[in-house]
Design a protein around this motif. Sequence first.
Motif, PDB file in Angstrom:
ATOM      1  N   VAL A  90       0.842  -1.201   0.000  1.00 63.60           N
ATOM      2  CA  VAL A  90       0.000   0.000   0.000  1.00 63.60           C
ATOM      3  C   VAL A  90       0.876   1.249   0.000  1.00 63.60           C
ATOM      4  O   VAL A  90       0.609   2.224  -0.721  1.00 63.60           O
ATOM      5  CB  VAL A  90      -0.949   0.000   1.216  1.00 63.60           C
ATOM      6  CG1 VAL A  90      -1.687   1.338   1.331  1.00 63.60           C
ATOM      7  CG2 VAL A  90      -1.946  -1.145   1.109  1.00 63.60           C
ATOM      8  N   ALA A  91       1.956   1.233   0.801  1.00 65.83           N
ATOM      9  CA  ALA A  91       2.871   2.376   0.848  1.00 65.83           C
ATOM     10  C   ALA A  91       3.527   2.619  -0.507  1.00 65.83           C
ATOM     11  O   ALA A  91       3.682   3.773  -0.938  1.00 65.83           O
ATOM     12  CB  ALA A  91       3.934   2.136   1.919  1.00 65.83           C
ATOM     13  N   ALA A 109       1.573  -0.810  12.454  1.00 61.06           N
ATOM     14  CA  ALA A 109       1.022   0.463  12.916  1.00 61.06           C
ATOM     15  C   ALA A 109       1.665   0.927  14.218  1.00 61.06           C
ATOM     16  O   ALA A 109       1.666   2.121  14.515  1.00 61.06           O
ATOM     17  CB  ALA A 109      -0.493   0.340  13.104  1.00 61.06           C
ATOM     18  N   ARG A 110       2.231  -0.010  14.979  1.00 63.16           N
ATOM     19  CA  ARG A 110       2.806   0.331  16.280  1.00 63.16           C
ATOM     20  C   ARG A 110       4.329   0.424  16.236  1.00 63.16           C
ATOM     21  O   ARG A 110       4.908   1.475  16.528  1.00 63.16           O
ATOM     22  CB  ARG A 110       2.363  -0.708  17.309  1.00 63.16           C
ATOM     23  CG  ARG A 110       2.817  -0.438  18.735  1.00 63.16           C
ATOM     24  CD  ARG A 110       2.315  -1.512  19.684  1.00 63.16           C
ATOM     25  NE  ARG A 110       2.883  -2.830  19.358  1.00 63.16           N
ATOM     26  CZ  ARG A 110       2.203  -3.820  18.798  1.00 63.16           C
ATOM     27  NH1 ARG A 110       0.921  -3.661  18.496  1.00 63.16           N
ATOM     28  NH2 ARG A 110       2.781  -4.981  18.543  1.00 63.16           N
ATOM     29  N   GLU A 111       5.005  -0.656  15.850  1.00 62.99           N
ATOM     30  CA  GLU A 111       6.454  -0.722  15.980  1.00 62.99           C
ATOM     31  C   GLU A 111       7.199  -0.077  14.814  1.00 62.99           C
ATOM     32  O   GLU A 111       8.191   0.622  15.021  1.00 62.99           O
ATOM     33  CB  GLU A 111       6.902  -2.181  16.141  1.00 62.99           C
ATOM     34  CG  GLU A 111       6.350  -2.861  17.387  1.00 62.99           C
ATOM     35  CD  GLU A 111       6.705  -2.141  18.675  1.00 62.99           C
ATOM     36  OE1 GLU A 111       7.782  -1.487  18.718  1.00 62.99           O
ATOM     37  OE2 GLU A 111       5.917  -2.208  19.633  1.00 62.99           O
ATOM     38  N   ILE A 112       6.749  -0.309  13.585  1.00 59.62           N
ATOM     39  CA  ILE A 112       7.428   0.310  12.442  1.00 59.62           C
ATOM     40  C   ILE A 112       7.244   1.825  12.477  1.00 59.62           C
ATOM     41  O   ILE A 112       8.127   2.588  12.084  1.00 59.62           O
ATOM     42  CB  ILE A 112       6.938  -0.312  11.118  1.00 59.62           C
ATOM     43  CG1 ILE A 112       7.416  -1.769  11.049  1.00 59.62           C
ATOM     44  CG2 ILE A 112       7.450   0.473   9.908  1.00 59.62           C
ATOM     45  CD1 ILE A 112       7.076  -2.507   9.786  1.00 59.62           C
ATOM     46  N   LEU A 113       6.095   2.267  12.995  1.00 68.16           N
ATOM     47  CA  LEU A 113       5.874   3.694  13.213  1.00 68.16           C
ATOM     48  C   LEU A 113       6.964   4.266  14.116  1.00 68.16           C
ATOM     49  O   LEU A 113       7.550   5.318  13.838  1.00 68.16           O
ATOM     50  CB  LEU A 113       4.492   3.902  13.844  1.00 68.16           C
ATOM     51  CG  LEU A 113       4.209   5.252  14.500  1.00 68.16           C
ATOM     52  CD1 LEU A 113       4.309   6.357  13.479  1.00 68.16           C
ATOM     53  CD2 LEU A 113       2.835   5.256  15.145  1.00 68.16           C
ATOM     54  N   ARG A 114       7.266   3.577  15.215  1.00 72.10           N
ATOM     55  CA  ARG A 114       8.246   4.079  16.173  1.00 72.10           C
ATOM     56  C   ARG A 114       9.660   4.093  15.590  1.00 72.10           C
ATOM     57  O   ARG A 114      10.449   5.001  15.890  1.00 72.10           O
ATOM     58  CB  ARG A 114       8.179   3.229  17.449  1.00 72.10           C
ATOM     59  CG  ARG A 114       6.865   3.453  18.189  1.00 72.10           C
ATOM     60  CD  ARG A 114       6.634   2.470  19.312  1.00 72.10           C
ATOM     61  NE  ARG A 114       5.389   2.782  20.005  1.00 72.10           N
ATOM     62  CZ  ARG A 114       4.850   2.034  20.956  1.00 72.10           C
ATOM     63  NH1 ARG A 114       5.439   0.900  21.303  1.00 72.10           N
ATOM     64  NH2 ARG A 114       3.728   2.400  21.534  1.00 72.10           N
ATOM     65  N   VAL A 115       9.974   3.107  14.763  1.00 72.51           N
ATOM     66  CA  VAL A 115      11.273   3.105  14.084  1.00 72.51           C
ATOM     67  C   VAL A 115      11.393   4.342  13.179  1.00 72.51           C
ATOM     68  O   VAL A 115      12.424   5.023  13.153  1.00 72.51           O
ATOM     69  CB  VAL A 115      11.455   1.812  13.250  1.00 72.51           C
ATOM     70  CG1 VAL A 115      12.721   1.904  12.390  1.00 72.51           C
ATOM     71  CG2 VAL A 115      11.533   0.600  14.171  1.00 72.51           C
ATOM     72  N   SER A 168      13.295   6.505   7.065  1.00 68.51           N
ATOM     73  CA  SER A 168      12.315   7.096   7.983  1.00 68.51           C
ATOM     74  C   SER A 168      11.002   7.362   7.255  1.00 68.51           C
ATOM     75  O   SER A 168       9.914   7.034   7.758  1.00 68.51           O
ATOM     76  CB  SER A 168      12.860   8.400   8.562  1.00 68.51           C
ATOM     77  OG  SER A 168      11.869   9.074   9.313  1.00 68.51           O
ATOM     78  N   ARG A 169      11.111   7.957   6.076  1.00 70.62           N
ATOM     79  CA  ARG A 169       9.910   8.259   5.294  1.00 70.62           C
ATOM     80  C   ARG A 169       9.141   6.979   4.976  1.00 70.62           C
ATOM     81  O   ARG A 169       7.912   6.920   5.131  1.00 70.62           O
ATOM     82  CB  ARG A 169      10.315   8.973   4.005  1.00 70.62           C
ATOM     83  CG  ARG A 169       9.178   9.179   3.012  1.00 70.62           C
ATOM     84  CD  ARG A 169       9.698   9.726   1.695  1.00 70.62           C
ATOM     85  NE  ARG A 169       8.667   9.717   0.672  1.00 70.62           N
ATOM     86  CZ  ARG A 169       8.366   8.668  -0.075  1.00 70.62           C
ATOM     87  NH1 ARG A 169       8.993   7.517   0.100  1.00 70.62           N
ATOM     88  NH2 ARG A 169       7.412   8.755  -0.988  1.00 70.62           N
ATOM     89  N   TRP A 170       9.868   5.937   4.542  1.00 71.59           N
ATOM     90  CA  TRP A 170       9.189   4.694   4.181  1.00 71.59           C
ATOM     91  C   TRP A 170       8.520   4.054   5.389  1.00 71.59           C
ATOM     92  O   TRP A 170       7.400   3.547   5.291  1.00 71.59           O
ATOM     93  CB  TRP A 170      10.179   3.728   3.532  1.00 71.59           C
ATOM     94  CG  TRP A 170      10.289   3.923   2.053  1.00 71.59           C
ATOM     95  CD1 TRP A 170      11.319   4.493   1.373  1.00 71.59           C
ATOM     96  CD2 TRP A 170       9.310   3.572   1.070  1.00 71.59           C
ATOM     97  NE1 TRP A 170      11.046   4.524   0.028  1.00 71.59           N
ATOM     98  CE2 TRP A 170       9.819   3.957  -0.190  1.00 71.59           C
ATOM     99  CE3 TRP A 170       8.052   2.982   1.139  1.00 71.59           C
ATOM    100  CZ2 TRP A 170       9.114   3.767  -1.373  1.00 71.59           C
ATOM    101  CZ3 TRP A 170       7.352   2.779  -0.041  1.00 71.59           C
ATOM    102  CH2 TRP A 170       7.871   3.164  -1.276  1.00 71.59           C
ATOM    103  N   CYS A 171       9.203   4.071   6.536  1.00 66.11           N
ATOM    104  CA  CYS A 171       8.611   3.496   7.751  1.00 66.11           C
ATOM    105  C   CYS A 171       7.317   4.214   8.123  1.00 66.11           C
ATOM    106  O   CYS A 171       6.316   3.580   8.487  1.00 66.11           O
ATOM    107  CB  CYS A 171       9.603   3.577   8.914  1.00 66.11           C
ATOM    108  SG  CYS A 171      10.951   2.385   8.839  1.00 66.11           S
ATOM    109  N   LEU A 172       7.326   5.552   8.031  1.00 64.71           N
ATOM    110  CA  LEU A 172       6.140   6.326   8.391  1.00 64.71           C
ATOM    111  C   LEU A 172       4.999   6.090   7.398  1.00 64.71           C
ATOM    112  O   LEU A 172       3.832   5.977   7.796  1.00 64.71           O
ATOM    113  CB  LEU A 172       6.480   7.813   8.471  1.00 64.71           C
ATOM    114  CG  LEU A 172       7.421   8.221   9.617  1.00 64.71           C
ATOM    115  CD1 LEU A 172       7.781   9.698   9.526  1.00 64.71           C
ATOM    116  CD2 LEU A 172       6.801   7.921  10.970  1.00 64.71           C
TER     117      LEU A 172
END
Length: 336
Positions: free
Chosen positions: A26-27, A69-75, A286-290
Motif C-alpha cells: 500500500v505504501a 502500525a505500532r512498531e514500524i511507526l516508532r522506528v 524514515s519516510r518509508w517506515c512512516l
Amino acid sequence: MTATAISMLGSRSRTLMPGIIVSAMVAAAASFLSEHYGAPVMLFALLLGMSINFLAVDGVCKAGIEFTAREILRVGVALLGMRITLEQIASLGWQPVVMVVVLVTVTILVSIGAARLMGFNSLFGLLTGGATAICGASAALALAAALPSHKEKEKATLFTVIGVSALSTMAMILYPMIAQAFGLSPLNAGIFLGGTIHDVAQVVGAGYGMSHETGDSATVVKLMRVAMLLPVILCAAMITRARGVEPGSKRPPLLPWFAVGFVILAAINSTGYVPEQIQEAGNSLSRWCLVIAISALGMKTQLKALATVGIKPILLMVGETAFLAGLVLLMLHWKP
C-alpha cells in the motif's frame, strides 16, 4: 541462539509478514501516486489503506498490520533524528531558535485550551496542536505513539494526519503569496515558510520555489521545529505515566525508546562524520517506515468512523493553522 528460540522467531515472522507485506505494498502504491499526481503521500497511504480495511478485521494479515502500525511507526520516528544537526540550527543565530521554541509552545498550549473549550479531550488538542506546530503528519504519528491508549485514539490520529496533510498542501500554495504580499525579505520569507507550513516536503517546495536563500532558511527553521519533537514527546510520555496503566500492563518508560533513538541519531548526525549518503538513506528509510505505518493505520480504520467527527475538529485544526501563521507574522514584524 537455541533451536527453540529460532523456532519461536520463525513462527513470529510467519505470523507478522503477511500484514507487513500488505502495508508495504500500500505504501509503494501511495508513493507512486504521490510522485505522479503531486498530492501528499501520507494522504494517499491513508485512503488506500482505508479502502482495504477488511484485511485488519480478521485473518492472516491482522497481526502484522497491528505490528506495523505500532512498531514500524516508532522506528520511523526514531530515524527522524537523521534530519537534524546542531550546526544547521546554529547557522541562523539565536533569534530564530527562540522564535521556534516560543511559537511551538504557545501554539500547543492554545490548541489544548481551544480543544477543551470546544468540548474535546485536552490530549486531542495536544495531538492536533503538536502536528500543526512541529512537523505535520510525522509529529501526529510520534505523539500518538507516546500518548495513552484510548478507544478514540486511532480515529483522532487518522483525522489529524488527514487534516494536517491537506492544510499543509494548501499552505504550500498560499503562503508564498502571503510572504510576497507582506514584502518579506528572502530570509524572513524563509523563516515564515519554515515556521508555519506543516510538513518538511511542502516547506522545501514552497521555499525553493521562491528563491535559493528562502529555501535554505525555510528548511533550517523547519528542522528546528522537528527538533522540538523530542521535548513534546517527553511531555506526552510523562502524561501517559501520570495517568497510569491498565491492570496487568507494564508502566511505560519516562522516555520512550524511539525518543532515545531520535536523540542518539541527531547527536551522531551532528558530529559531521556521517556521510551524506548515509543521511539520505536514513531520511528515506524514515519516510518509508512512516508511510508504511500510516498505511497500516488506514487499514485499521473504518471510513464511516471518520465521517462521524463533525465540523468542530476541522474548525479546530484550521484555527490552529491560522493562529500559527498569524503568530509567526507578528513575531517577524517585531523582530529587530
